[in-house]
Design a protein around this motif. Structure first.
Motif, PDB file in Angstrom:
ATOM      1  N   LYS A  48       0.840  -1.199   0.000  1.00 51.94           N
ATOM      2  CA  LYS A  48       0.000   0.000   0.000  1.00 51.94           C
ATOM      3  C   LYS A  48       0.875   1.250   0.000  1.00 51.94           C
ATOM      4  CE  LYS A  48      -3.826   2.105   2.512  1.00 51.94           C
ATOM      5  NZ  LYS A  48      -4.714   2.007   3.669  1.00 51.94           N
ATOM      6  N   SER A  49       1.921   1.237   0.816  1.00 50.01           N
ATOM      7  CA  SER A  49       2.850   2.369   0.875  1.00 50.01           C
ATOM      8  C   SER A  49       3.526   2.566  -0.478  1.00 50.01           C
ATOM      9  CB  SER A  49       3.888   2.118   1.962  1.00 50.01           C
ATOM     10  OG  SER A  49       4.869   3.107   1.956  1.00 50.01           O
ATOM     11  N   HIS A  50       3.947   1.470  -1.097  1.00 46.62           N
ATOM     12  CA  HIS A  50       4.602   1.551  -2.399  1.00 46.62           C
ATOM     13  C   HIS A  50       3.644   2.145  -3.439  1.00 46.62           C
ATOM     14  CE1 HIS A  50       7.364   0.519  -5.600  1.00 46.62           C
ATOM     15  NE2 HIS A  50       6.371  -0.071  -6.244  1.00 46.62           N
ATOM     16  N   ARG A  51       2.406   1.659  -3.453  1.00 44.16           N
ATOM     17  CA  ARG A  51       1.421   2.199  -4.399  1.00 44.16           C
ATOM     18  C   ARG A  51       1.168   3.676  -4.132  1.00 44.16           C
ATOM     19  NH1 ARG A  51      -1.129  -2.835  -3.555  1.00 44.16           N
ATOM     20  NH2 ARG A  51      -2.432  -1.924  -1.935  1.00 44.16           N
ATOM     21  N   TYR A  52       1.077   4.058  -2.859  1.00 38.91           N
ATOM     22  CA  TYR A  52       0.822   5.455  -2.493  1.00 38.91           C
ATOM     23  C   TYR A  52       1.953   6.355  -2.987  1.00 38.91           C
ATOM     24  CZ  TYR A  52       0.432   9.597   0.451  1.00 38.91           C
ATOM     25  OH  TYR A  52       0.365  10.894   0.903  1.00 38.91           O
ATOM     26  N   PHE A  53       3.194   5.964  -2.703  1.00 41.45           N
ATOM     27  CA  PHE A  53       4.322   6.795  -3.104  1.00 41.45           C
ATOM     28  C   PHE A  53       4.517   6.796  -4.622  1.00 41.45           C
ATOM     29  CE2 PHE A  53       5.589   6.250   1.401  1.00 41.45           C
ATOM     30  CZ  PHE A  53       5.571   7.584   1.723  1.00 41.45           C
ATOM     31  N   ARG A  54       4.219   5.664  -5.267  1.00 42.96           N
ATOM     32  CA  ARG A  54       4.305   5.627  -6.719  1.00 42.96           C
ATOM     33  C   ARG A  54       3.290   6.601  -7.328  1.00 42.96           C
ATOM     34  NH1 ARG A  54       3.607  -0.077  -8.605  1.00 42.96           N
ATOM     35  NH2 ARG A  54       1.457   0.398  -8.089  1.00 42.96           N
ATOM     36  N   GLU A  55       2.088   6.642  -6.766  1.00 44.29           N
ATOM     37  CA  GLU A  55       1.063   7.577  -7.236  1.00 44.29           C
ATOM     38  C   GLU A  55       1.486   9.023  -6.978  1.00 44.29           C
ATOM     39  OE1 GLU A  55      -2.144   8.991  -9.124  1.00 44.29           O
ATOM     40  OE2 GLU A  55      -1.507   6.900  -9.067  1.00 44.29           O
ATOM     41  N   VAL A  57       4.541  10.150  -6.797  1.00 45.74           N
ATOM     42  CA  VAL A  57       5.611  10.463  -7.745  1.00 45.74           C
ATOM     43  C   VAL A  57       5.012  10.753  -9.117  1.00 45.74           C
ATOM     44  CG1 VAL A  57       7.553   9.447  -9.034  1.00 45.74           C
ATOM     45  CG2 VAL A  57       7.455   9.238  -6.553  1.00 45.74           C
ATOM     46  N   ARG A  58       4.021   9.943  -9.516  1.00 45.72           N
ATOM     47  CA  ARG A  58       3.369  10.166 -10.797  1.00 45.72           C
ATOM     48  C   ARG A  58       2.705  11.552 -10.829  1.00 45.72           C
ATOM     49  NH1 ARG A  58      -0.131   5.833 -11.126  1.00 45.72           N
ATOM     50  NH2 ARG A  58       1.615   4.556 -11.755  1.00 45.72           N
ATOM     51  N   GLU A  59       2.034  11.913  -9.749  1.00 43.79           N
ATOM     52  CA  GLU A  59       1.402  13.234  -9.669  1.00 43.79           C
ATOM     53  C   GLU A  59       2.442  14.347  -9.731  1.00 43.79           C
ATOM     54  OE1 GLU A  59      -0.923  13.275  -6.091  1.00 43.79           O
ATOM     55  OE2 GLU A  59      -2.346  11.787  -6.841  1.00 43.79           O
ATOM     56  N   ALA A  60       3.550  14.172  -8.999  1.00 45.13           N
ATOM     57  CA  ALA A  60       4.612  15.188  -8.995  1.00 45.13           C
ATOM     58  C   ALA A  60       5.236  15.322 -10.384  1.00 45.13           C
ATOM     59  CB  ALA A  60       5.676  14.832  -7.962  1.00 45.13           C
ATOM     60  N   GLU A  61       5.426  14.185 -11.067  1.00 47.52           N
ATOM     61  CA  GLU A  61       5.984  14.237 -12.415  1.00 47.52           C
ATOM     62  C   GLU A  61       5.037  14.957 -13.363  1.00 47.52           C
ATOM     63  OE1 GLU A  61       6.701  10.123 -13.262  1.00 47.52           O
ATOM     64  OE2 GLU A  61       8.752  10.210 -12.495  1.00 47.52           O
ATOM     65  N   ALA A  62       3.742  14.681 -13.246  1.00 45.35           N
ATOM     66  CA  ALA A  62       2.766  15.352 -14.107  1.00 45.35           C
ATOM     67  C   ALA A  62       2.759  16.858 -13.839  1.00 45.35           C
ATOM     68  CB  ALA A  62       1.376  14.758 -13.884  1.00 45.35           C
ATOM     69  N   GLU A  63       2.821  17.215 -12.565  1.00 50.37           N
ATOM     70  CA  GLU A  63       2.855  18.632 -12.193  1.00 50.37           C
ATOM     71  C   GLU A  63       4.124  19.304 -12.720  1.00 50.37           C
ATOM     72  OE1 GLU A  63       3.240  20.955  -8.026  1.00 50.37           O
ATOM     73  OE2 GLU A  63       1.682  19.422  -8.094  1.00 50.37           O
TER      74      GLU A  63
END
Length: 107
Positions: A48-55, A57-63
């Protein structure tokens, strides 16, 4: 009666040993079950932590990508404004350059 009593004591001791062995086995089973459940909870928490941080990171990359596009677009606009501002001087500078070359090197 003493023989009967001794046999009864031995029987009770045997029963007590069986109860103790059964209790130890049950305790070991419960402990193993608890350990397995705890390991599963830890595994799920890590996933769950891995999925949360991966999401995240994806949001930060998009931003960051959106911000980079804005910055590039602003740079292009600034470049075009600079070029448009200096464009009128191009003929003047080219004329001066040709005169300098001609005067230095002749026809």
């Amino acid at each position: 009666m003493t023989q009967n009593m001794a046999d009864e004591i031995r029987a009770k001791e045997s029963e007590a040993k069986e109860v103790i062995a059964s209790a130890r086995a049950e305790g070991a089973r419960l402990q193993a079950s608890a350990r397995t459940a705890a390991e599963q909870v830890v595994k799920e928490a890590k996933q769950k932590s891995h999925r949360y941080f991966r999401e995240k990171v994806r949001e930060a990359e998009a931003e960051a990508d959106a911000e980079a596009r804005k910055t590039v677009e602003a740079g292009k606009e600034e470049t075009e404004r600079f070029y448009a501002g200096k464009k009128s001087r191009t003929a003047e500078v080219a004329d001066w350059l040709v005169k300098e070359v001609m005067s230095t090197y002749g026809n």
